[in-house]
Motif scaffolding. Structure first.
Motif, short mmCIF file in Angstrom:
data_model
loop_
_atom_site.label_atom_id
_atom_site.label_comp_id
_atom_site.label_asym_id
_atom_site.label_seq_id
_atom_site.Cartn_x
_atom_site.Cartn_y
_atom_site.Cartn_z
N GLN A 5 0.81 -1.22 0.00
CA GLN A 5 0.00 0.00 0.00
C GLN A 5 0.85 1.28 0.00
O GLN A 5 0.30 2.37 -0.01
N VAL A 268 -2.00 4.06 -7.83
CA VAL A 268 -3.31 3.81 -7.18
C VAL A 268 -3.91 2.50 -7.68
O VAL A 268 -4.43 1.69 -6.90
N GLU A 273 -2.01 3.23 -1.26
CA GLU A 273 -2.91 4.08 -0.49
C GLU A 273 -2.18 5.26 0.16
O GLU A 273 -2.82 6.25 0.53
N THR A 274 -0.86 5.14 0.31
CA THR A 274 -0.06 6.18 0.96
C THR A 274 1.17 6.49 0.11
O THR A 274 1.84 5.57 -0.36
N LYS A 289 -2.42 14.44 -3.95
CA LYS A 289 -3.73 14.58 -3.29
C LYS A 289 -4.76 15.13 -4.28
O LYS A 289 -5.93 14.74 -4.24
N ASN A 292 -5.67 12.18 -6.68
CA ASN A 292 -6.54 11.18 -6.06
C ASN A 292 -6.75 11.55 -4.59
O ASN A 292 -5.85 11.39 -3.77
N LYS A 293 -7.94 12.05 -4.28
CA LYS A 293 -8.22 12.56 -2.94
C LYS A 293 -8.14 11.48 -1.86
O LYS A 293 -8.01 11.78 -0.67
N SER A 294 -8.23 10.21 -2.25
CA SER A 294 -8.21 9.13 -1.24
C SER A 294 -6.79 8.81 -0.75
O SER A 294 -6.62 8.11 0.24
N LEU A 295 -5.77 9.32 -1.46
CA LEU A 295 -4.39 9.03 -1.05
C LEU A 295 -4.05 9.73 0.26
O LEU A 295 -4.44 10.88 0.50
N ASN A 296 -3.30 9.03 1.10
CA ASN A 296 -2.69 9.64 2.28
C ASN A 296 -1.29 10.09 1.87
O ASN A 296 -0.49 9.27 1.42
N CYS A 297 -1.00 11.38 1.99
CA CYS A 297 0.26 11.92 1.46
C CYS A 297 1.09 12.54 2.58
O CYS A 297 0.60 13.40 3.33
#
Length: 314
Positions: A5, A268, A273-274, A289, A292-297
């Motif tokens: 991830q 993605v 995910e990160t 970000k 893809n707004k769902s990514l943890n950056c």
């Protein structure tokens, strides 16, 4: 967190600043040790330059490129030293792709430092200072920008879309008159902003082909291995394991658009995910970000941001 991830990403030109990584350098000896290695390869004190030098010197592309590569590799080594988990993928923006290949074990660090200094020299001399320009365009879709660049190029010279950084954010580059013409047309078409960038050459355009030819000769003398961690490449947004193909992609990258949106979409799709940005600034974290707004950056440029990044994957 599952290794599958996580991706680590490496910044390109524009993230350099005097004083970068100062706190990390005071807190962790491996940071300065990495800079000492680079200094030995290039013959000047790189740590002193980034802490006490002039911003104008740092902004010269033949200086910027080895400085940022060294900063990224130093942070990567610190990540590994501090027990950070191994990522599933690596990627870098433009110059950052070389940083990614070093961290993937494909390219020796000292070779890479010398190579990107030469790359900077090749890119700067491909187009005389003052004849090339770049501009950032906000608020139009990619296809509109490509079409308007083609229209502006008619009779005005070369202008091309060169960095697809995030939806609604594209960089164009080319000859000054053509870029100026494109800026006028883009604003007329409704761009929120179309503003010149403070850079010294039209990077990633077809005008850089002479630089690509010189880089190909320089790469011929360098040993490249298959990456131990897959690297997503700017030219096509895919990974590659064959060293000969990777060399070709590094040459093509100089005069081809940086497809950063495609790189992030590939990550993605692979389950990332990160993302953690290794080096000064947060440019890629912001772009990722937006893509893809769902990514943890996260980014690592200080002891506090290192702690936050380590915590995020524990």
């Amino acid at each position: 967190m599952n290794t599958q991830q996580l991706a680590l990403v490496f910044p390109g030109q524009g993230s350099q600043k005097v004083g970068m990584l100062a706190e990390l350098g005071e807190s962790f000896s491996s940071i300065k040790a990495t800079f000492a290695e680079a200094s030995d390869a290039l013959g000047y004190d790189m740590w002193d330059l980034i802490q006490n030098g002039e911003q104008a010197q740092l902004n010269l592309t033949e200086t910027t490129q080895p400085v940022l590569l060294t900063a990224s590799v130093a942070v990567w080594r610190l990540w590994c030293e501090q027990g950070g988990i191994k990522p599933a993928l690596l990627a870098g923006h433009s110059l950052g792709e070389f940083s990614a290949l070093v961290c993937a074990g494909a390219l020796e660090f000292a070779d890479a430092v010398r190579l990107v200094r030469a790359r900077g020299q090749f890119m700067q001399t491909a187009v005389p200072v003052g004849e090339g320009a770049m501009a950032a365009v906000l608020g139009l879709d990619d296809a509109q920008i490509v079409r308007i660049c083609a229209e502006a190029a008619q009779g005005a010279g070369v202008v091309e879309a060169v960095n697809f950084n995030s939806p609604g954010q594209v960089v164009i580059a080319g000859q000054v008159a053509a870029v100026d013409r494109a800026i006028e047309l883009l604003k007329a078409a409704g761009a929120k902003r179309a503003m010149p960038l403070p850079v010294s050459a039209p990077f990633h355009t077809s005008l850089m082909r002479p630089a690509g030819e010189k880089l190909a000769l320089a790469l011929a003398d360098i040993s490249l291995k298959a990456p131990l961690i897959p690297v997503v490449h700017n030219v096509h947004g895919k990974t590659e394991s064959d060293p000969a193909v990777i060399k070709t992609l590094l040459v093509e990258q100089i005069y081809s658009a940086v497809k950063w949106v495609g790189c992030v979409e590939t990550m993605v799709a692979a389950g990332i995910e990160t993302t953690i940005e290794c080096g000064p600034g947060k440019v890629l974290s912001g772009l990722n970000k937006r893509i893809n707004k769902s990514l943890n950056c996260f980014n690592i440029e200080s002891p506090d941001s290192l702690a936050a990044a380590l915590e995020s994957v524990s």
